[in-house]
Design an enzyme around this catalytic site. Structure first.
Site, PDB file in Angstrom:
ATOM      1  N   HIS A 252      -1.080   4.856   8.233  1.00  0.00           N
ATOM      2  CA  HIS A 252      -0.795   5.745   7.117  1.00  0.00           C
ATOM      3  C   HIS A 252      -0.822   7.169   7.679  1.00  0.00           C
ATOM      4  O   HIS A 252      -1.742   7.537   8.394  1.00  0.00           O
ATOM      5  CB  HIS A 252      -1.810   5.583   5.993  1.00  0.00           C
ATOM      6  CG  HIS A 252      -1.378   6.311   4.755  1.00  0.00           C
ATOM      7  ND1 HIS A 252      -0.349   5.862   3.966  1.00  0.00           N
ATOM      8  CD2 HIS A 252      -1.789   7.469   4.212  1.00  0.00           C
ATOM      9  CE1 HIS A 252      -0.154   6.719   2.978  1.00  0.00           C
ATOM     10  NE2 HIS A 252      -1.018   7.697   3.101  1.00  0.00           N
TER      11      HIS A 252
ATOM     12  N   CYS B 291      -0.680   0.580   1.343  1.00  0.00           N
ATOM     13  CA  CYS B 291      -0.370   0.951   2.725  1.00  0.00           C
ATOM     14  C   CYS B 291      -1.567   1.177   3.658  1.00  0.00           C
ATOM     15  O   CYS B 291      -1.752   0.453   4.618  1.00  0.00           O
ATOM     16  CB  CYS B 291       0.507   2.199   2.696  1.00  0.00           C
ATOM     17  SG  CYS B 291       0.778   2.920   4.296  1.00  0.00           S
TER      18      CYS B 291
END
Ligand code: NAG
Ligand code: NAG
Length: 498
Positions: A131, A76
């Protein structure tokens, strides 16, 4: 004289529309990302998937669908940072889920939404784009003109097992977080539509769905979309022949759930019944997210904005569902680095365009900027640490008019690993015919690698082995291919662009 003046002012207005927001013709942007969504959608896999995504199918039918799109690192934070700044992990220096590129990483780099904000757009972010937490300085404040929004109630995800369905009554009483996001997006669109339609100010709305990330939680009706008999096991539940240890990732994210047994060791996997259950739950979660996307797209249409709004839809990386016995992400396998990517450009992609050409997620920034007719972005110099806006990608807009034209020679990704206690980086390329990887020594302090210290090599021949079941790096019949591929890898992305 008067005629010259009028002529000059027309020229001025025409030029101005390119770089500022004064014209009603300026297109809005709806920027949608899903978390851990592999390209398991009919738009990408045709009849090779049982997944049902009617809303994304409809969007794909009027978009440029990029079937061979590769993330730069299959986890991610690094992947999103790379896509959103248009720079690769060795430039952002974000390889983990903690580093904030502006303050602890490669530099104070601008992002896609920030660039639109700086060009007069109203930018609003909902859900998960960067994130979360310190890795983005809490959703990267420089990117937004509106206050950032997260689903206020995420209680339903706090479960001990890897998946769970909720009843219709439960969903009604307390909607799941992605339902809350779509609700908010609908409110936002209505709020932004007046200025957008009148030409006062275009918008850039970013909508980051939290699913289909684990745990798989979805309204139970979606289980009926996938009868158990239709769900199958992967046909390669074993690690590739001659796979080096560095290529393996112990999927602790999944192992931590109470209903999961196993060690995550090479050539072990979950019991078949659990594998089937998880695959079914993942598919159900995708269809649930698709329904939320559909609600937002319907509202865009209802507001009369569909032909004035560019729509990007993408996933942050792929996801293994038991292929190779592997689960989740953080590998260089095709299942982890390939992700869905499509772009609707009203007027240009209305009939739907499909391209198999290799594209990379660093390409998204220059592409969306070109689609919106903003000033194009220059390629980054070798050291771009002090350059706020530049790209290490290539706009893929030319693929709209010619989807089979000659394009990139390779798509580059990387993944860090520890092999025998030594820090290594697996640099990998996808070419039309192969996946080729070198695991090399990597100094985590100086962020430098050493091509002269290669620990392992992987070569998968996608012409005869698209599942990557046999590593052929020591097969002498491939010696010439390996020389060519190694050169492409060492010469880097700058020498592989069209
Ligand atoms: C994993 O198991 C398969 C099937 O038995 C075998 O062919 C392969 O060599 C094994 N791979 C590794 C890396 O041990
Ligand atoms: C958008 O364009 C399509 C195709 O040109 C057209 O059918 C539709 O009516 C347009 N929608 C609006 C709101 O103008």
């Amino acid at each position: 004289m008067a005629r010259i003046k009028v002529f000059l002012s027309i020229l001025f207005v025409t030029a101005a529309t390119v770089s500022d927001c004064s014209a009603a013709t300026q297109k809005n942007v709806l920027f949608i990302v899903a978390d851990d969504l592999r390209p398991e959608l009919p738009a990408f896999k045709g009849s090779d998937t049982i997944v049902k995504t009617p809303n994304l199918d409809k969007l794909a039918a009027k978009s440029l669908v990029l079937k061979s799109a590769y993330v730069q690192q299959s986890v991610c934070g690094p992947s999103r940072t790379s896509a959103l700044t248009s720079r690769r992990p060795d430039t952002t220096l974000v390889y983990d889920l903690d580093t904030y590129w502006r303050t602890d990483g490669g530099g104070d780099f601008s992002t896609i939404p920030q660039y639109f904000k700086d060009n007069g757009y109203r930018t609003a972010g909902l859900g998960k784009l960067f994130h979360p937490g310190s890795a983005s300085g809490f959703d990267d404040p420089p990117s937004w003109s509106d206050t950032y929004f997260h689903a206020p109630n995420k209680r339903k995800w706090v479960i001990d097992d890897s998946w769970q369905s909720v009843t219709a009554a439960e969903e009604l009483a307390q909607p799941l977080p992605d339902t809350q996001l779509a609700d908010e997006a609908i409110i936002k669109l209505a709020d932004m539509s007046t200025d957008a339609l009148s030409g006062v100010q275009p918008f850039f709305l970013s909508l980051g769905f939290y699913k289909p990330h684990l745990p798989f939680v979805f309204p139970e009706d979606y289980l009926n979309w996938y009868p158990e008999v239709d769900v199958s096991l992967p046909d390669n539940p074993y690690a590739p022949v001659d796979m080096p240890d560095a290529a393996w990732e112990v999927y602790s994210e999944l192992l931590n759930y109470d209903d999961i047994t196993g060690t995550g060791a090479i050539n072990t996997t979950l019991p078949d019944a659990k594998t089937l259950e998880l695959r079914r739950a993942y598919y159900a979660t995708i269809s649930y997210v698709d329904a939320q996307v559909g609600r937002v797209l319907d509202e865009l249409e209802r507001l009369g904005l569909e032909n004035d709004t560019i729509i990007a839809f993408w996933g942050d990386h792929g996801f293994s569902l038991g292929e190779h016995g592997e689960w989740c992400k953080k590998t260089n396998f095709e299942d982890a680095v390939k992700a869905p990517l499509m772009l609707r450009v009203p007027g240009d992609t209305d009939a739907g365009v499909v391209s198999e050409r290799l594209v990379e997620f660093v390409d998204l920034f220059p592409s969306i900027v070109e689609a919106a007719s903003l000033n194009q972005i220059a390629q980054c110099p070798t050291d771009s640490s002090l350059v706020a806006v530049c790209t290490e990608g290539t706009s893929f807009i030319p693929l709209i008019s010619d989807p089979t034209r000659a394009w990139k020679d390779a798509a580059f990704s990387q993944n860090s690993a520890t092999t025998n206690g030594i820090n290594a980086m697996g640099y990998t390329i996808k070419t039309t015919d192969f996946r080729y990887t070198e695991w090399v020594k990597f100094n985590k302090r100086t962020h430098t690698m050493n091509w002269n210290k290669v620990y392992d090599v992987e070569l998968y021949d996608h012409r005869i082995d698209p599942e990557e079941n046999i590593n052929r790096a020591s097969d002498s019949t491939y010696a010439a291919d390996i020389t060519t591929l190694s050169n492409i890898l060492h010469n880097g992305w700058r020498n592989a662009v069209p």
